[in-house]
Design a protein around this motif. Structure first.
Motif, mmCIF file in Angstrom:
data_model
loop_
_atom_site.group_PDB
_atom_site.id
_atom_site.type_symbol
_atom_site.label_atom_id
_atom_site.label_comp_id
_atom_site.label_asym_id
_atom_site.label_seq_id
_atom_site.Cartn_x
_atom_site.Cartn_y
_atom_site.Cartn_z
ATOM 1 N N ASN A 123 -21.811 -28.175 -61.183
ATOM 2 C CA ASN A 123 -20.468 -28.346 -60.173
ATOM 3 C C ASN A 123 -20.110 -29.787 -59.892
ATOM 4 O O ASN A 123 -20.901 -30.669 -60.295
ATOM 5 C CB ASN A 123 -20.829 -27.781 -58.822
ATOM 6 N N LYS A 124 -19.006 -29.922 -59.878
ATOM 7 C CA LYS A 124 -18.256 -31.520 -59.581
ATOM 8 C C LYS A 124 -19.030 -31.964 -58.426
ATOM 9 O O LYS A 124 -19.580 -31.098 -57.426
ATOM 10 C CB LYS A 124 -16.833 -31.365 -59.473
ATOM 11 N N ILE A 125 -19.279 -33.363 -58.380
ATOM 12 C CA ILE A 125 -19.941 -33.976 -57.454
ATOM 13 C C ILE A 125 -18.633 -34.699 -56.286
ATOM 14 O O ILE A 125 -18.035 -35.117 -56.704
ATOM 15 C CB ILE A 125 -20.729 -35.265 -57.970
ATOM 16 N N PRO A 126 -18.713 -34.104 -54.926
ATOM 17 C CA PRO A 126 -17.929 -34.656 -54.205
ATOM 18 C C PRO A 126 -18.104 -36.043 -53.539
ATOM 19 O O PRO A 126 -19.505 -36.507 -53.276
ATOM 20 C CB PRO A 126 -17.861 -33.583 -53.009
ATOM 21 N N TYR A 127 -17.156 -36.819 -53.421
ATOM 22 C CA TYR A 127 -17.160 -38.165 -52.730
ATOM 23 C C TYR A 127 -16.514 -38.442 -51.815
ATOM 24 O O TYR A 127 -15.280 -37.904 -51.510
ATOM 25 C CB TYR A 127 -16.890 -39.204 -53.801
ATOM 26 N N HIS A 128 -17.081 -38.911 -50.580
ATOM 27 C CA HIS A 128 -16.331 -39.257 -49.387
ATOM 28 C C HIS A 128 -15.846 -40.954 -49.606
ATOM 29 O O HIS A 128 -16.496 -41.651 -50.116
ATOM 30 C CB HIS A 128 -17.261 -39.638 -48.346
ATOM 31 N N ILE A 129 -14.568 -41.089 -49.397
ATOM 32 C CA ILE A 129 -13.605 -42.177 -49.792
ATOM 33 C C ILE A 129 -13.126 -42.768 -48.739
ATOM 34 O O ILE A 129 -12.332 -41.991 -48.117
ATOM 35 C CB ILE A 129 -12.711 -42.196 -50.977
ATOM 36 N N SER A 130 -13.224 -44.265 -48.534
ATOM 37 C CA SER A 130 -12.338 -44.894 -47.324
ATOM 38 C C SER A 130 -12.020 -46.226 -47.799
ATOM 39 O O SER A 130 -12.406 -46.502 -48.716
ATOM 40 C CB SER A 130 -13.431 -44.997 -46.247
ATOM 41 N N LEU A 131 -11.566 -46.936 -46.826
ATOM 42 C CA LEU A 131 -10.998 -48.365 -47.295
ATOM 43 C C LEU A 131 -12.139 -49.356 -46.688
ATOM 44 O O LEU A 131 -12.243 -49.488 -45.455
ATOM 45 C CB LEU A 131 -9.693 -48.552 -46.643
ATOM 46 N N GLU A 132 -12.634 -50.379 -47.475
ATOM 47 C CA GLU A 132 -13.499 -51.205 -46.935
ATOM 48 C C GLU A 132 -12.951 -51.972 -45.700
ATOM 49 O O GLU A 132 -11.911 -52.458 -45.487
ATOM 50 C CB GLU A 132 -13.743 -52.240 -48.048
ATOM 51 N N GLY A 133 -13.984 -52.194 -44.736
ATOM 52 C CA GLY A 133 -13.628 -52.846 -43.402
ATOM 53 C C GLY A 133 -12.735 -52.248 -42.656
ATOM 54 O O GLY A 133 -12.316 -52.789 -41.563
ATOM 55 N N ARG A 134 -12.373 -50.993 -42.743
ATOM 56 C CA ARG A 134 -11.564 -50.236 -42.003
ATOM 57 C C ARG A 134 -12.149 -48.833 -41.391
ATOM 58 O O ARG A 134 -12.493 -48.122 -42.225
ATOM 59 C CB ARG A 134 -10.366 -50.002 -42.656
ATOM 60 N N LYS A 135 -12.234 -48.710 -39.935
ATOM 61 C CA LYS A 135 -12.840 -47.559 -39.353
ATOM 62 C C LYS A 135 -11.817 -46.392 -39.597
ATOM 63 O O LYS A 135 -12.394 -45.312 -39.473
ATOM 64 C CB LYS A 135 -13.248 -47.973 -37.990
ATOM 65 N N GLN A 136 -10.603 -46.891 -39.458
ATOM 66 C CA GLN A 136 -9.699 -45.740 -39.592
ATOM 67 C C GLN A 136 -8.435 -46.262 -40.104
ATOM 68 O O GLN A 136 -7.855 -47.520 -40.051
ATOM 69 C CB GLN A 136 -9.072 -45.374 -38.069
ATOM 70 N N PHE A 137 -7.875 -45.657 -41.114
ATOM 71 C CA PHE A 137 -6.542 -45.785 -41.801
ATOM 72 C C PHE A 137 -5.490 -44.938 -41.634
ATOM 73 O O PHE A 137 -5.918 -43.746 -41.488
ATOM 74 C CB PHE A 137 -6.835 -46.199 -43.257
ATOM 75 N N TYR A 138 -4.301 -45.026 -42.437
ATOM 76 C CA TYR A 138 -3.154 -44.169 -42.374
ATOM 77 C C TYR A 138 -2.652 -43.960 -43.779
ATOM 78 O O TYR A 138 -2.215 -45.115 -44.207
ATOM 79 C CB TYR A 138 -2.320 -44.616 -41.352
ATOM 80 N N VAL A 139 -2.409 -42.696 -44.113
ATOM 81 C CA VAL A 139 -1.859 -42.552 -45.374
ATOM 82 C C VAL A 139 -0.399 -42.101 -45.318
ATOM 83 O O VAL A 139 -0.510 -41.162 -44.485
ATOM 84 C CB VAL A 139 -2.846 -41.169 -46.306
ATOM 85 N N PRO A 140 0.469 -42.681 -46.100
ATOM 86 C CA PRO A 140 1.678 -42.169 -45.955
ATOM 87 C C PRO A 140 2.097 -41.030 -46.265
ATOM 88 O O PRO A 140 1.513 -40.231 -47.219
ATOM 89 C CB PRO A 140 2.471 -43.156 -46.934
ATOM 90 N N ALA A 141 2.930 -40.364 -45.576
ATOM 91 C CA ALA A 141 3.358 -38.728 -45.654
ATOM 92 C C ALA A 141 4.648 -38.680 -45.529
ATOM 93 O O ALA A 141 5.469 -39.642 -45.104
ATOM 94 C CB ALA A 141 2.449 -38.048 -45.005
ATOM 95 N N LEU A 142 5.287 -37.291 -45.798
ATOM 96 C CA LEU A 142 6.763 -36.969 -45.400
ATOM 97 C C LEU A 142 6.218 -35.763 -44.624
ATOM 98 O O LEU A 142 5.471 -34.877 -44.760
ATOM 99 C CB LEU A 142 7.514 -36.673 -46.741
#
Length: 269
Positions: A123-142
């Motif tokens: 099976n494919k291996i899942p990864y958790h991905i975040s931004l270095e040095g940021r506890k929380q960030f915001y992904v643009p959306a519509l």
């Protein structure tokens, strides 16, 4: 496509990042502590939106296409509207995303999940991905606000729905998201300053194009493998979806591989 995210945080952090944002009187109004959220169930999620004033509003993941007349079909097609390619928002005037391009919002998140195909693993291996040095960030959306018909009562109601914006992946994300129909894509990660600007009233098409051409550097991406996020099989005791999981020496390490002929990377060691 990005179909899995995490919001394991306090909602009050949003008030620190966006001064003066309007919140519901009762914080319990917002779904929080969502270590794993999948678009497969079209969940409700707290979204930062500017509608005359900045506010945190609950919206459903998966935009409702108002060009479809049949109420049941509108709902069934939402699973195909959970991601919007940045290339089509301004560049394709025939796309639905072009029509709602001014409806900009942000998805608060502490991380996303993506799967990687690895030689030697069934099976494919899942990864958790975040931004270095940021506890929380915001992904643009519509977002889209539409009037729908309750299939059981026939009553009309208004609903707000959103779609996450994606772009071509950087080197690290290409390494992780290396297979599938939508491989080599990633969310449109932005800097804190760009996140703030994304929900300003006066952002024009040329400005948005600049955002879409921004590629978050690979060294700004933090990643680690996790055990499982979609499987119904019980997890080992104490394992939560976003926790690091050691898959053993067979799991390759980013930067220590070569590309194989079939596009799946194999270890140099």
């Amino acid at each position: 496509m990005c179909r899995d995210i995490s919001f394991h945080s306090e909602i009050q952090i949003v008030t620190q990042d966006f001064k003066g944002i309007q919140l519901a009187p009762n914080p319990a109004h917002y779904p929080t502590d969502m270590v794993h959220v999948t678009c497969e169930i079209l969940p409700t999620y707290p979204i930062v939106v500017n509608r005359k004033a900045l506010a945190l509003a609950n919206m459903g993941w998966g935009v409702i296409n108002t060009w479809i007349d049949d109420p049941r079909e509108r709902q069934s097609q939402r699973s195909n509207m959970v991601n919007a390619r940045s290339e089509r928002i301004v560049g394709d005037k025939k796309s639905y995303w072009y029509r709602i391009r001014q409806n900009r919002c942000l998805i608060p998140t502490t991380g996303i999940y993506e799967h990687r195909e690895v030689a030697g693993f069934r099976n494919k291996i899942p990864y958790h991905i975040s931004l270095e040095g940021r506890k929380q960030f915001y992904v643009p959306a519509l977002y889209q606000v539409s009037q729908e018909v309750d299939q059981y009562t026939g009553d009309l109601y208004n609903i707000a729905t959103f779609t996450m914006i994606t772009r071509g992946a950087n080197e690290k994300m290409r390494w992780i998201h290396n297979s599938g129909d939508n491989k080599h894509r990633m969310p449109l990660f932005l800097t804190p300053e760009m996140e703030q600007a994304w929900v300003l009233d006066d952002l024009g098409d040329d400005d948005m194009e600049e955002f879409f051409h921004f590629e978050m550097p690979s060294d700004a991406i933090a990643h680690h493998p996790v055990y499982s996020i979609r499987s119904r099989k019980p997890k080992p005791e104490g394992i939560v979806p976003n926790a690091y999981y050691d898959w053993g020496k067979k799991l390759p390490v980013y930067g220590q591989e070569k590309e194989s002929d079939d596009g799946v990377q194999s270890s140099l060691f």
